[in-house]
Design an enzyme around this catalytic site. Structure first.
Site, PDB file in Angstrom:
ATOM      1  N   GLU A   1      57.943  19.609  61.651  1.00 28.13           N
ATOM      2  CA  GLU A   1      56.648  18.386  62.011  1.00 28.13           C
ATOM      3  C   GLU A   1      56.087  18.144  60.703  1.00 28.13           C
ATOM      4  OE1 GLU A   1      56.343  16.434  64.084  1.00 28.13           O
ATOM      5  OE2 GLU A   1      54.273  15.673  63.891  1.00 28.13           O
TER       6      GLU A   1
ATOM      7  N   LEU B   1      35.115  41.413  31.912  1.00 27.73           N
ATOM      8  CA  LEU B   1      34.235  42.426  32.644  1.00 27.73           C
ATOM      9  C   LEU B   1      34.073  43.687  31.743  1.00 27.73           C
ATOM     10  CD1 LEU B   1      35.435  41.915  36.255  1.00 27.73           C
ATOM     11  CD2 LEU B   1      33.151  41.291  35.250  1.00 27.73           C
TER      12      LEU B   1
ATOM     13  N   LYS C   1      39.696  43.822  42.438  1.00 27.76           N
ATOM     14  CA  LYS C   1      39.918  43.383  41.316  1.00 27.76           C
ATOM     15  C   LYS C   1      41.650  42.616  41.216  1.00 27.76           C
ATOM     16  CE  LYS C   1      39.387  43.625  36.271  1.00 27.76           C
ATOM     17  NZ  LYS C   1      40.551  43.161  35.806  1.00 27.76           N
TER      18      LYS C   1
ATOM     19  N   ARG D   1      42.854  31.249  31.128  1.00 25.19           N
ATOM     20  CA  ARG D   1      41.647  31.719  30.597  1.00 25.19           C
ATOM     21  C   ARG D   1      41.605  31.667  28.963  1.00 25.19           C
ATOM     22  NH1 ARG D   1      40.166  36.780  28.705  1.00 25.19           N
ATOM     23  NH2 ARG D   1      37.891  37.443  28.801  1.00 25.19           N
TER      24      ARG D   1
ATOM     25  N   LYS E   1      29.445  43.224  42.134  1.00 22.84           N
ATOM     26  CA  LYS E   1      28.530  42.045  41.192  1.00 22.84           C
ATOM     27  C   LYS E   1      27.289  42.127  41.887  1.00 22.84           C
ATOM     28  CE  LYS E   1      32.634  39.185  40.875  1.00 22.84           C
ATOM     29  NZ  LYS E   1      33.493  38.174  41.295  1.00 22.84           N
TER      30      LYS E   1
ATOM     31  N   CYS F   1      76.720  73.335  47.741  1.00 21.42           N
ATOM     32  CA  CYS F   1      77.896  74.256  48.499  1.00 21.42           C
ATOM     33  C   CYS F   1      79.180  73.935  47.926  1.00 21.42           C
ATOM     34  CB  CYS F   1      77.856  73.793  49.970  1.00 21.42           C
ATOM     35  SG  CYS F   1      78.767  72.261  50.273  1.00 21.42           S
TER      36      CYS F   1
HETATM   37  S1  IVH Z   1      34.417  38.003  38.220  1.00 22.95           S
HETATM   38  C1  IVH Z   1      31.969  36.959  34.682  1.00 22.95           C
HETATM   39  N1  IVH Z   1      35.976  38.975  40.010  1.00 22.95           N
HETATM   40  O1  IVH Z   1      39.220  40.344  35.795  1.00 22.95           O
HETATM   41  C2  IVH Z   1      33.191  37.724  34.845  1.00 22.95           C
HETATM   42  N2  IVH Z   1      37.101  38.820  38.012  1.00 22.95           N
HETATM   43  O2  IVH Z   1      38.135  41.751  33.137  1.00 22.95           O
HETATM   44  C3  IVH Z   1      33.982  37.117  35.804  1.00 22.95           C
HETATM   45  N3  IVH Z   1      39.413  39.546  37.855  1.00 22.95           N
HETATM   46  O3  IVH Z   1      39.547  37.784  33.344  1.00 22.95           O
HETATM   47  C4  IVH Z   1      35.019  37.656  36.350  1.00 22.95           C
HETATM   48  N4  IVH Z   1      39.484  40.010  40.136  1.00 22.95           N
HETATM   49  O4  IVH Z   1      40.904  37.855  35.594  1.00 22.95           O
HETATM   50  C5  IVH Z   1      36.103  38.943  38.951  1.00 22.95           C
HETATM   51  N5  IVH Z   1      37.052  39.714  41.912  1.00 22.95           N
HETATM   52  C6  IVH Z   1      37.051  39.288  40.702  1.00 22.95           C
HETATM   53  C7  IVH Z   1      38.537  39.504  39.736  1.00 22.95           C
HETATM   54  C8  IVH Z   1      38.021  39.407  38.574  1.00 22.95           C
HETATM   55  C9  IVH Z   1      40.171  39.900  38.891  1.00 22.95           C
HETATM   56  C10 IVH Z   1      39.879  39.446  36.654  1.00 22.95           C
HETATM   57  C11 IVH Z   1      39.790  38.267  35.857  1.00 22.95           C
HETATM   58  C12 IVH Z   1      38.748  38.466  34.607  1.00 22.95           C
HETATM   59  C13 IVH Z   1      39.123  39.806  34.844  1.00 22.95           C
HETATM   60  C14 IVH Z   1      37.813  40.465  34.020  1.00 22.95           C
END
Ligand code: IVH
Length: 674
Positions: free
Chosen positions: A37, A85, A117, A138, A291, A412
């Site tokens: 559909e 991070l 992550k 990025r 966070k 064996c």
């Molecule tokens: S927050 C201000 N949340 O980790 C920083 N990053 O080392 C914003 N990543 O380049 C990142 N899962 O590719 C954030 N739940 C998550 C994430 C995440 C994967 C990666 C992202 C970033 C890298 C930082």
């Protein structure tokens, strides 16, 4: 040609429907209409747009794939930089992070938004007045590559936000990932076509996103999870948790695994739960991210160099490491399968020291070109057995040499044979081979078979070596005095073992079938066979055709069952077991009948129940003709949720599936007759 108002209205309706169904399918994972559909509406829209090209807009669902291959990617400057991070590997570092945050905020305790992550590729999606205009990688954080055409092919990325009040402009940040299932499928296809294989889902996602031809990206089934925004929203939001909910409302997939936790204990507890859950998630994660939940605190905390002070990534122990293959040994399994095993220079990977890793079979060793002396990548994911992923031929020493499977069983000395269409070579000796005999006994006594407590590996080893036991039937002739002679078995445990063997005589038909260790007959098939045939006599008499009448039994399985019972030696063992007093209730074929309320229904169990173990609950359901499966889908009738049920519970709620607690389950099991 300008289009009549009726046509414009039709186009708008089709687009709205297609957007809705796309969202249901890719973001909510809850399709509401048949694929055919969807395809029909899609084609209708395409036809109209072909006739009236002026009606085409960039946000039209037909425009996900359509751009011509590019010759390269343009650079895009991020309006707000994409930061990285800081990492924590040890609990200590999480403590230190929390201490810094508490001190800077002048608080005793802080709430954190915890989430996986994702192990993929960070991208930034810019929406102007609700419409996707740019998607970029990025890059170096300040600017990245314009991969808009490719990102438009990702169905979980909305081309238009699901709101009437979209901000003037907003950058949504998140991760493009490939599910493990799509990764396997892609590599299978690559292998078939003689193309390069991808090392892991992240590389596959990156390779797919950086395709110059978006039509290729479109075939790769990429997913996207939003985890934040660049800059501010212009929307009243107090916490990161609210931000995530808002992103979900706008039409993004947002992880179901997100959770607000309190302080260090909450963070570490979340970390342990995700460590345990990781292998079962559909996509790879390489840690979790914490966070500070309160968004106002982010400004207070600010940044150090290129990472925020308000967040930290807590990474899992590396799952891959380099080491050297010192030798390749050969193990003989229960069904005689010869498995090459790499003996490794000990290496710390995935949180443990690994000294051996499976090479699966000879073909794999050849395909991966792994030689003794090679430096290799070893992988240990979660509690999965370690494996050798690939060799690094560029580091190969001159003395490295190839491996060949022996012609004779290393245990064996019997012949080794490999069927033409099978990758696995086997020792032909069957239960005459001590290696196979030991494994067969271990399997016979295992928990889901006859469940003989106290018959451990060491005891089996000694029983076979001393020739006290040749077949499972011999177990029932053992006296406490025989056992007490074995090293390491005290008189008391010898007595206990005899009692456990005695107790195992009372079993069920399905356990008995499973215990026989017929190749390709696992617990589920054993259960189906028991239910279908009802008695050993009928089962043994069934030919290949009759066996295939059993649901889920195909030609290969039917062949191995018929082959097993065709072997006089196996029939003797069964006769001896019966003579020794092993008993199971046989039943009229076709039981259980459709009289139980759970009969024919599909259940998913999740979380710990207060009284029943997972096995017990499963057993009771199956005894009454219910199916128990591992994951929640539209086909699920009931989800039984215990403590800490996790994402299956969420999914059930989303799908509107009835959720029971233990009491509800018991009531259902009791009710409805039988
Ligand atoms: S927050 C201000 N949340 O980790 C920083 N990053 O080392 C914003 N990543 O380049 C990142 N899962 O590719 C954030 N739940 C998550 C994430 C995440 C994967 C990666 C992202 C970033 C890298 C930082």
């Amino acid at each position: 040609m300008s289009a009549a108002p009726a046509i414009v209205a039709r186009v708008n309706r089709l687009r709205a429907s297609l957007e809705e169904h796309n969202y249901n399918y890719y973001v909510l994972d809850r399709p509401e209409i048949p694929d055919a559909e969807y395809d029909r509406m899609f084609r209708e829209l395409q036809d109209i747009e072909r006739e009236y090209p002026r009606l085409v807009t960039p946000a039209s669902p037909t425009q996900r794939v359509g751009a011509a291959p590019a010759s390269g990617f343009a650079q895009v400057t991020h309006r707000t930089p994409m930061l990285s991070l800081n990492n924590a590997f040890e609990d200590d570092e999480v403590f230190a992070f929390d201490r810094r945050v508490c001190e800077a905020l002048g608080r005793a305790a802080v709430d954190y938004a915890a989430e996986p992550k994702f192990d993929g590729l960070a991208v930034s999606l810019t929406y102007e007045r609700g419409v996707l205009v740019t998607g970029a990688t990025r890059g170096d954080g300040a600017s990245g590559e314009d991969v808009t055409a490719n990102l438009r092919t990702v169905h979980a990325i909305p081309l238009r936000l699901r709101t009437q009040e979209a901000p003037e402009v907003i950058d949504v940040r998140g991760e493009v990932v490939m599910t493990k299932a799509n990764f396997e499928r892609l590599n299978a296809r690559q292998r078939e076509q003689g193309e390069r294989l991808f090392a892991n889902p992240r590389n596959a996602a990156a390779g797919s996103l950086r395709q110059l031809d978006p039509r290729i990206t479109a075939t790769r089934g990429l997913s996207f999870f939003a985890y934040g925004i660049g800059g501010t929203t212009g929307h009243p939001l107090a916490t990161h948790a609210e931000l995530m909910d808002w992103l979900a409302e706008l039409g993004f997939s947002v992880t179901h695994e997100r959770q607000v936790v309190q302080g260090v204990d909450g963070m570490l507890d979340y970390f342990r739960r995700m460590t345990e859950k990781r292998a079962r998630l559909p996509f790879d994660i390489d840690g979790v991210v914490y966070k500070v939940n309160e968004l106002a605190a982010h400004n207070t905390l600010g940044f150090v160099s290129r990472a925020p002070r308000f967040a930290i990534a807590h990474k899992f122990a590396a799952e891959e490491a380099l080491t050297v293959v010192e030798d390749i040994a050969v193990q003989v399994g229960r069904t005689g399968a010869l498995t090459p095993v790499a003996c490794l220079k000990p290496v710390f990977v995935g949180g443990v020291t690994v000294t051996h890793a499976t090479l699966h079979n000879e073909d794999e060793v050849v395909r991966k070109d792994i030689r003794i002396g090679d430096t290799v990548v070893v992988r240990r994911a979660g509690d999965v057995i370690p494996e050798v992923v690939r060799s690094l031929p560029e580091l190969r020493p001159a003395h490295a040499h190839s491996f060949a499977l022996p012609q004779h069983c290393p245990v064996c000395g019997s012949d080794v044979r490999k069927l033409e269409d099978e990758a696995i070579a086997r020792c032909v000796a069957g239960l005459y081979c001590p290696a196979q005999r030991k494994q067969a006994l271990r399997h016979f006594a295992s928990r889901h078979a006859l469940d003989i407590e106290g018959l451990g590996d060491k005891t089996v080893e000694l029983l076979v070596e001393r020739e006290l036991v040749r077949t499972p039937a011999d177990l029932y002739q053992l006296k406490a005095a025989d056992l007490a002679q074995l090293e390491g078995l005290a008189e008391k445990s010898a007595g206990n073992l005899v009692a456990a063997i005695e107790k195992s005589k009372h079993t069920t038909f399905e356990r008995f079938i499973y215990a026989l260790g017929i190749r390709n007959v696992g617990e589920a098939t054993a259960r189906d066979l028991a239910r279908y045939f009802g008695s050993m006599e009928r089962l043994q008499a069934a030919d290949v055709e009759a066996l295939q009448e059993v649901p889920d039994v195909g030609p290969v399985v039917a062949q191995s069952i018929a082959g097993f019972f065709g072997e006089p030696h196996n029939r003797d063992v069964i006769a001896q077991l019966t003579a020794a007093g092993v008993r199971f209730a046989e039943a009229a074929a076709g039981r259980p009948r459709a009289t139980s309320a759970v009969y024919g229904k599909t259940f998913v169990l999740t979380g710990a129940l207060p009284h029943l173990t997972r096995d017990e609950a499963q057993q009771r359901l199956r005894d009454r003709g219910a199916k128990v499966t591992g994951s929640v889908s539209k086909k699920t009738d009931f989800v039984v949720a215990g403590a800490d049920p996790g994402s299956k519970h969420d999914k059930a709620r989303e799908l509107g599936i009835t959720i029971l607690d233990e009491a509800g389950l018991l009531k259902l099991l009791e009710g409805g007759g039988t």
